[in-house]
Design a protein around this motif. Structure first.
Motif, PDB file in Angstrom:
ATOM      1  N   ARG A  74     -12.961   4.275   2.758  1.00  0.00           N
ATOM      2  CA  ARG A  74     -11.706   4.023   3.137  1.00  0.00           C
ATOM      3  C   ARG A  74     -11.242   2.848   4.147  1.00  0.00           C
ATOM      4  NH1 ARG A  74      -9.016   9.883   2.472  1.00  0.00           N
ATOM      5  NH2 ARG A  74      -9.916  10.460   0.251  1.00  0.00           N
ATOM      6  N   LYS A  75     -12.441   1.989   4.678  1.00  0.00           N
ATOM      7  CA  LYS A  75     -12.246   1.326   5.702  1.00  0.00           C
ATOM      8  C   LYS A  75     -11.400   0.007   5.296  1.00  0.00           C
ATOM      9  CE  LYS A  75     -16.921   1.887   7.387  1.00  0.00           C
ATOM     10  NZ  LYS A  75     -18.089   1.421   7.841  1.00  0.00           N
ATOM     11  N   PHE A  76     -11.069  -0.281   4.030  1.00  0.00           N
ATOM     12  CA  PHE A  76     -10.258  -1.089   3.613  1.00  0.00           C
ATOM     13  C   PHE A  76      -9.885  -0.944   2.103  1.00  0.00           C
ATOM     14  CE2 PHE A  76     -13.234  -3.347   1.698  1.00  0.00           C
ATOM     15  CZ  PHE A  76     -12.957  -4.422   0.844  1.00  0.00           C
ATOM     16  N   LYS A  77      -8.865  -1.355   1.453  1.00  0.00           N
ATOM     17  CA  LYS A  77      -8.607  -1.013   0.114  1.00  0.00           C
ATOM     18  C   LYS A  77      -9.154  -2.302  -0.639  1.00  0.00           C
ATOM     19  CE  LYS A  77      -5.071   0.849  -2.879  1.00  0.00           C
ATOM     20  NZ  LYS A  77      -3.675   1.266  -3.287  1.00  0.00           N
ATOM     21  N   LEU A  78     -10.128  -2.194  -1.402  1.00  0.00           N
ATOM     22  CA  LEU A  78     -10.824  -3.303  -2.565  1.00  0.00           C
ATOM     23  C   LEU A  78      -9.598  -3.316  -3.713  1.00  0.00           C
ATOM     24  CD1 LEU A  78     -12.706  -5.397  -3.306  1.00  0.00           C
ATOM     25  CD2 LEU A  78     -13.966  -3.564  -4.156  1.00  0.00           C
ATOM     26  N   ASP A  79      -9.310  -4.565  -3.883  1.00  0.00           N
ATOM     27  CA  ASP A  79      -8.484  -4.725  -5.298  1.00  0.00           C
ATOM     28  C   ASP A  79      -9.474  -5.569  -6.212  1.00  0.00           C
ATOM     29  OD1 ASP A  79      -6.832  -5.164  -7.247  1.00  0.00           O
ATOM     30  OD2 ASP A  79      -5.337  -6.750  -6.103  1.00  0.00           O
ATOM     31  N   ILE A  80      -9.694  -4.805  -7.354  1.00  0.00           N
ATOM     32  CA  ILE A  80     -10.593  -5.596  -8.308  1.00  0.00           C
ATOM     33  C   ILE A  80      -9.922  -5.799  -9.766  1.00  0.00           C
ATOM     34  CG2 ILE A  80     -12.722  -4.557  -7.685  1.00  0.00           C
ATOM     35  CD1 ILE A  80     -12.468  -2.540  -9.819  1.00  0.00           C
ATOM     36  N   SER A  81      -8.393  -5.690  -9.664  1.00  0.00           N
ATOM     37  CA  SER A  81      -7.866  -5.693 -10.997  1.00  0.00           C
ATOM     38  C   SER A  81      -7.842  -6.993 -11.521  1.00  0.00           C
ATOM     39  CB  SER A  81      -6.296  -5.680 -10.494  1.00  0.00           C
ATOM     40  OG  SER A  81      -5.755  -6.533  -9.471  1.00  0.00           O
ATOM     41  N   LYS A  82      -8.043  -8.307 -10.885  1.00  0.00           N
ATOM     42  CA  LYS A  82      -8.305  -9.634 -11.624  1.00  0.00           C
ATOM     43  C   LYS A  82      -9.575  -9.583 -12.385  1.00  0.00           C
ATOM     44  CE  LYS A  82      -9.439 -11.633  -7.350  1.00  0.00           C
ATOM     45  NZ  LYS A  82      -8.901 -13.079  -6.576  1.00  0.00           N
ATOM     46  N   TYR A  83     -10.550  -8.861 -11.614  1.00  0.00           N
ATOM     47  CA  TYR A  83     -11.959  -8.872 -12.392  1.00  0.00           C
ATOM     48  C   TYR A  83     -12.042  -7.991 -13.322  1.00  0.00           C
ATOM     49  CZ  TYR A  83     -12.740 -11.091  -7.860  1.00  0.00           C
ATOM     50  OH  TYR A  83     -12.722 -11.782  -6.802  1.00  0.00           O
ATOM     51  N   ASP A  84     -11.366  -6.801 -13.579  1.00  0.00           N
ATOM     52  CA  ASP A  84     -11.211  -5.906 -14.516  1.00  0.00           C
ATOM     53  C   ASP A  84     -10.201  -6.256 -15.748  1.00  0.00           C
ATOM     54  OD1 ASP A  84     -12.535  -3.478 -14.281  1.00  0.00           O
ATOM     55  OD2 ASP A  84     -10.941  -2.308 -13.240  1.00  0.00           O
ATOM     56  N   ALA A  85      -9.463  -7.366 -15.137  1.00  0.00           N
ATOM     57  CA  ALA A  85      -8.485  -8.004 -16.362  1.00  0.00           C
ATOM     58  C   ALA A  85      -9.397  -8.998 -17.259  1.00  0.00           C
ATOM     59  CB  ALA A  85      -7.473  -8.621 -15.888  1.00  0.00           C
ATOM     60  N   GLU A  86     -10.415  -9.559 -16.392  1.00  0.00           N
ATOM     61  CA  GLU A  86     -11.340 -10.294 -17.042  1.00  0.00           C
ATOM     62  C   GLU A  86     -12.239  -9.675 -18.087  1.00  0.00           C
ATOM     63  OE1 GLU A  86     -13.418 -12.680 -14.181  1.00  0.00           O
ATOM     64  OE2 GLU A  86     -11.766 -13.590 -13.468  1.00  0.00           O
ATOM     65  N   GLY A  87     -12.783  -8.526 -17.535  1.00  0.00           N
ATOM     66  CA  GLY A  87     -13.548  -7.728 -18.321  1.00  0.00           C
ATOM     67  C   GLY A  87     -12.747  -7.182 -19.710  1.00  0.00           C
ATOM     68  N   LYS A  88     -11.611  -6.608 -19.577  1.00  0.00           N
ATOM     69  CA  LYS A  88     -10.794  -6.292 -20.641  1.00  0.00           C
ATOM     70  C   LYS A  88     -10.374  -7.258 -21.640  1.00  0.00           C
ATOM     71  CE  LYS A  88      -6.251  -3.673 -21.363  1.00  0.00           C
ATOM     72  NZ  LYS A  88      -5.221  -3.138 -20.757  1.00  0.00           N
ATOM     73  N   LYS A  89     -10.218  -8.677 -21.249  1.00  0.00           N
ATOM     74  CA  LYS A  89      -9.922  -9.581 -22.164  1.00  0.00           C
ATOM     75  C   LYS A  89     -11.215  -9.644 -22.959  1.00  0.00           C
ATOM     76  CE  LYS A  89      -8.065 -14.320 -22.159  1.00  0.00           C
ATOM     77  NZ  LYS A  89      -7.787 -15.365 -21.348  1.00  0.00           N
ATOM     78  N   LYS A  90     -12.143  -9.578 -22.644  1.00  0.00           N
ATOM     79  CA  LYS A  90     -13.621  -9.729 -23.159  1.00  0.00           C
ATOM     80  C   LYS A  90     -14.009  -8.363 -23.969  1.00  0.00           C
ATOM     81  CE  LYS A  90     -15.320 -13.442 -19.955  1.00  0.00           C
ATOM     82  NZ  LYS A  90     -16.068 -13.714 -18.972  1.00  0.00           N
ATOM     83  N   GLU A  91     -13.133  -7.190 -23.683  1.00  0.00           N
ATOM     84  CA  GLU A  91     -13.470  -6.003 -24.314  1.00  0.00           C
ATOM     85  C   GLU A  91     -14.830  -5.711 -23.780  1.00  0.00           C
ATOM     86  OE1 GLU A  91     -12.909  -5.724 -28.407  1.00  0.00           O
ATOM     87  OE2 GLU A  91     -10.679  -6.032 -28.259  1.00  0.00           O
ATOM     88  N   CYS A  92     -15.258  -5.749 -22.519  1.00  0.00           N
ATOM     89  CA  CYS A  92     -16.495  -5.180 -21.801  1.00  0.00           C
ATOM     90  C   CYS A  92     -16.352  -3.974 -21.308  1.00  0.00           C
ATOM     91  CB  CYS A  92     -16.796  -6.288 -20.653  1.00  0.00           C
ATOM     92  SG  CYS A  92     -16.919  -7.972 -21.170  1.00  0.00           S
TER      93      CYS A  92
END
Length: 256
Positions: A74-92
């Motif tokens: 919890r030292k900071f809040k990481l946002d991976i939404s854009k990388y997750d979106a790329e994976g979802k688009k490729k159905e990974c």
């Protein structure tokens, strides 16, 4: 003799017929019928099923809640939404990892690089495993979410493998160098990156052969010299001769 041959032929025919009878009978109507075919799950439904089937001692590689709470403390809040979106688009699909291995993998923590993007705040780098099966290796992430990650095809990444080499082009943002290791080979590489419009621009890659004279831990920063605005010298170790002499060369590069 003829009687014997006739007997063999008849025996073979009977055997073949018996073999056919043991094969499973396929209902062609059932195969072709759309009404009886199983429903194909959507990608979101597949993800839910994967998460539901994950045991308590395991975690998915893109479980951002686990990453933020237990890996990043919890030292900071990481946002991976854009990388997750790329994976979802490729159905990974995400990868299942044992929590024990997950924790052991990230015990190296953060490497403070100083201010990279000119916002007067210190930025640190850390390493995460591939978020899904489409990604080939580890990635370097930064504690400022506006700084994009650097993805690799290696599983031998460490926070100390990224260094700040200074603001070479004097645009208010620091250039960085990444030490790349394929884990096994003694032939490594170093890549220089420059931050342009919130994207990492690859400037140059050069060789670094493992040797006893120079080590990455102690001598990484000695491999670069800013000579003037936009100009940088870098030290290439391309090979080792039969008599253990290093093949080296200082080369110049311009970073606009």
């Amino acid at each position: 003799m003829r009687t014997f041959i006739l007997f063999v032929i008849l025996f073979s025919l009977v055997s073949c017929e018996k073999g056919k009878e043991t094969l499973p009978k396929i209902d062609s109507h059932a195969v072709s019928s759309k009404s009886k075919s199983p429903k194909k799950l959507s990608f979101d439904e597949q993800l839910k099923a994967i998460k539901k089937g994950t045991s308590k001692d395991s975690v998915l590689s893109n479980d951002i809640e686990f990453i933020n709470n237990f890996i990043l403390k919890r030292k900071f809040k990481l946002d991976i939404s854009k990388y997750d979106a790329e994976g979802k688009k490729k159905e990974c699909d995400p990868i299942r990892l044992q929590k024990k291995l997950f924790n052991e993998f990230y015990n190296e923590g953060f490497n403070n690089l100083g201010d990279l993007n000119g916002d007067k705040k210190a930025d640190s780098v850390f390493v995460l495993h591939a978020l899904n099966y489409c990604e080939e290796g580890d990635s370097y992430y930064f504690t400022d979410n506006s700084i994009p990650r650097i993805s690799t095809d290696s599983n031998c990444c460490h926070p100390t493998s990224i260094i700040n080499i200074g603001d070479i082009n004097e645009d208010g943002k620091s250039e960085i160098a990444e030490y790349y290791s394929s884990c096994a080979s003694r032939y490594k590489a170093i890549t220089i990156y420059s931050l342009k419009t919130n994207k990492w621009k690859k400037i140059k890659s050069f060789s670094f052969v493992l040797n006893e004279k120079y080590t990455i831990d102690k001598d990484f920063k000695k491999l670069f010299k800013k000579t003037s605005k936009n100009h940088l010298k870098y030290f290439v170790i391309s090979d080792i001769t039969i008599d253990d002499k290093l093949v080296t060369e200082w080369k110049n590069i311009r970073i606009d």
